[in-house]
Design a protein around this motif. Structure first.
Motif, PDB file in Angstrom:
ATOM      1  N   GLU A   1       0.800  -1.225   0.000  1.00 31.43           N
ATOM      2  CA  GLU A   1       0.000   0.000   0.000  1.00 31.43           C
ATOM      3  C   GLU A   1       0.834   1.276   0.000  1.00 31.43           C
ATOM      4  OE1 GLU A   1      -3.293   0.144   2.797  1.00 31.43           O
ATOM      5  OE2 GLU A   1      -3.147  -2.021   3.053  1.00 31.43           O
ATOM      6  N   TYR A   2       2.141   1.168   0.217  1.00 28.93           N
ATOM      7  CA  TYR A   2       2.949   2.392   0.281  1.00 28.93           C
ATOM      8  C   TYR A   2       4.327   2.142  -0.315  1.00 28.93           C
ATOM      9  CZ  TYR A   2       5.235   0.422   4.471  1.00 28.93           C
ATOM     10  OH  TYR A   2       5.934  -0.386   5.347  1.00 28.93           O
ATOM     11  N   ASP A   3       4.994   3.246  -0.636  1.00 26.91           N
ATOM     12  CA  ASP A   3       6.285   3.171  -1.320  1.00 26.91           C
ATOM     13  C   ASP A   3       7.443   3.690  -0.481  1.00 26.91           C
ATOM     14  OD1 ASP A   3       5.322   2.462  -4.218  1.00 26.91           O
ATOM     15  OD2 ASP A   3       4.020   4.090  -3.532  1.00 26.91           O
ATOM     16  N   GLY A   4       7.161   4.452   0.560  1.00 29.40           N
ATOM     17  CA  GLY A   4       8.209   4.993   1.404  1.00 29.40           C
ATOM     18  C   GLY A   4       7.661   5.438   2.743  1.00 29.40           C
ATOM     19  N   LEU A   5       8.581   5.726   3.669  1.00 29.02           N
ATOM     20  CA  LEU A   5       8.213   6.122   5.027  1.00 29.02           C
ATOM     21  C   LEU A   5       8.954   7.401   5.391  1.00 29.02           C
ATOM     22  CD1 LEU A   5       6.890   5.597   7.820  1.00 29.02           C
ATOM     23  CD2 LEU A   5       8.891   4.175   8.365  1.00 29.02           C
ATOM     24  N   LEU A   6       8.199   8.394   5.886  1.00 27.99           N
ATOM     25  CA  LEU A   6       8.761   9.650   6.367  1.00 27.99           C
ATOM     26  C   LEU A   6       8.496   9.749   7.863  1.00 27.99           C
ATOM     27  CD1 LEU A   6      10.029  12.446   5.882  1.00 27.99           C
ATOM     28  CD2 LEU A   6       7.736  13.285   5.288  1.00 27.99           C
ATOM     29  N   LEU A   7       9.558   9.748   8.661  1.00 29.67           N
ATOM     30  CA  LEU A   7       9.452   9.875  10.113  1.00 29.67           C
ATOM     31  C   LEU A   7       9.712  11.330  10.477  1.00 29.67           C
ATOM     32  CD1 LEU A   7      11.535   6.704  11.062  1.00 29.67           C
ATOM     33  CD2 LEU A   7       9.038   6.925  11.160  1.00 29.67           C
ATOM     34  N   THR A   8       8.688  12.016  10.953  1.00 31.00           N
ATOM     35  CA  THR A   8       8.773  13.460  11.165  1.00 31.00           C
ATOM     36  C   THR A   8       9.120  13.793  12.618  1.00 31.00           C
ATOM     37  OG1 THR A   8       6.432  13.754  11.762  1.00 31.00           O
ATOM     38  CG2 THR A   8       6.988  13.732   9.404  1.00 31.00           C
ATOM     39  N   GLY A   9       9.281  15.095  12.881  1.00 31.62           N
ATOM     40  CA  GLY A   9       9.596  15.556  14.226  1.00 31.62           C
ATOM     41  C   GLY A   9       8.399  15.495  15.154  1.00 31.62           C
ATOM     42  N   GLY A  10       8.669  15.687  16.446  1.00 30.03           N
ATOM     43  CA  GLY A  10       7.561  15.685  17.393  1.00 30.03           C
ATOM     44  C   GLY A  10       7.957  15.251  18.783  1.00 30.03           C
ATOM     45  N   GLU A  11       7.047  14.537  19.438  1.00 32.02           N
ATOM     46  CA  GLU A  11       7.195  14.176  20.837  1.00 32.02           C
ATOM     47  C   GLU A  11       8.407  13.270  21.076  1.00 32.02           C
ATOM     48  OE1 GLU A  11       2.862  14.437  19.536  1.00 32.02           O
ATOM     49  OE2 GLU A  11       4.650  13.363  18.858  1.00 32.02           O
ATOM     50  N   ASP A  12       8.907  13.305  22.306  1.00 34.18           N
ATOM     51  CA  ASP A  12       9.991  12.398  22.680  1.00 34.18           C
ATOM     52  C   ASP A  12       9.506  10.951  22.672  1.00 34.18           C
ATOM     53  OD1 ASP A  12      11.538  14.627  23.100  1.00 34.18           O
ATOM     54  OD2 ASP A  12      11.480  14.510  25.291  1.00 34.18           O
TER      55      ASP A  12
END
Length: 221
Positions: A51-62
């Motif tokens: 279902e997906y082609d890539g993963l983006l891990l974004t900023g945020g909580e600890d």
């Protein structure tokens, strides 16, 4: 046919990643899919690999104490330094990262994302560091970096703003850049993997300056 990159975007970053998504659609026929908009308060399903082609891990909580200890395999001291952990986010990101890496999906980690990547692979974090979260660092590219040989991308000055950072680097991660003033790790790449880069700075805040990083990521899908 559009490609899909899954991510988890916190409320304060919605506008920034909406602009990134618009650029990705126009230039790379790629959609950013925010799981928070797809799921519910009680359920954030991990999509099937097809279902997906890539993963983006974004900023945020600890990252929560539980996940730091589970994957870093060491007891966390001074857990009171951890700010606003979100177990639902930890569970979703660690699960989809495991699946993405098993299936060779391109991965880009930003700020918290580089920390998730390092923790998942068995590394540890500094839970609080001085001098990396000053107001002027949030949007201005003023922090000087020093690079190892042949980095994936090279930005001599970056807008790095964070209070945690990599301590013990996970096995398999190659350090590509450090902050010149104190040696804090600012960029890593997973060895022997098609595309997996983590950066401690915030390229989503300046799409023109950091275009080369996003171009490399979307081109790898």
């Amino acid at each position: 046919m559009y490609k899909k990159v899954y991510c988890w975007v916190r409320d304060k970053d919605q506008q920034l990643f909406q602009k990134l998504g618009q650029w990705a659609e126009k230039a790379f026929s790629t959609m950013l899919v925010d799981i928070r908009q797809q799921g519910s308060k009680a359920s954030f399903p991990v999509p099937h690999p097809l279902e997906y082609d890539g993963l983006l891990l974004t900023g945020g909580e600890d990252i929560s104490k539980e996940y730091l200890e589970k994957y870093g395999k060491s007891q966390v001291e001074d857990a009171d330094l951890i700010q606003s952990p979100c177990i639902d986010r930890d569970q979703w990101e660690f699960n989809i990262l495991e699946q993405a890496l098993k299936n060779g999906k391109p991965v880009l980690g930003i700020c918290r994302g580089i920390q998730v990547l390092n923790t998942f692979l068995g590394g540890t974090l500094h839970l609080d560091i001085p001098g990396h979260n000053e107001p002027e660092q949030h949007n201005q590219n003023i922090q000087l970096l020093e690079f190892e040989d042949a980095p994936s991308v090279r930005f001599p000055l970056v807008n790095s703003s964070h209070h945690q950072a990599i301590d013990r680097t996970a096995e398999g991660l190659r350090v590509e850049a450090r902050a010149k003033k104190d040696g804090i790790i600012e960029q890593v790449r997973l060895n022997s993997y098609p595309f997996c880069i983590g950066v401690q700075y915030h390229p989503e805040r300046d799409l023109t300056y950091y275009e080369a990083l996003f171009h490399a990521f979307f081109s790898s899908l």
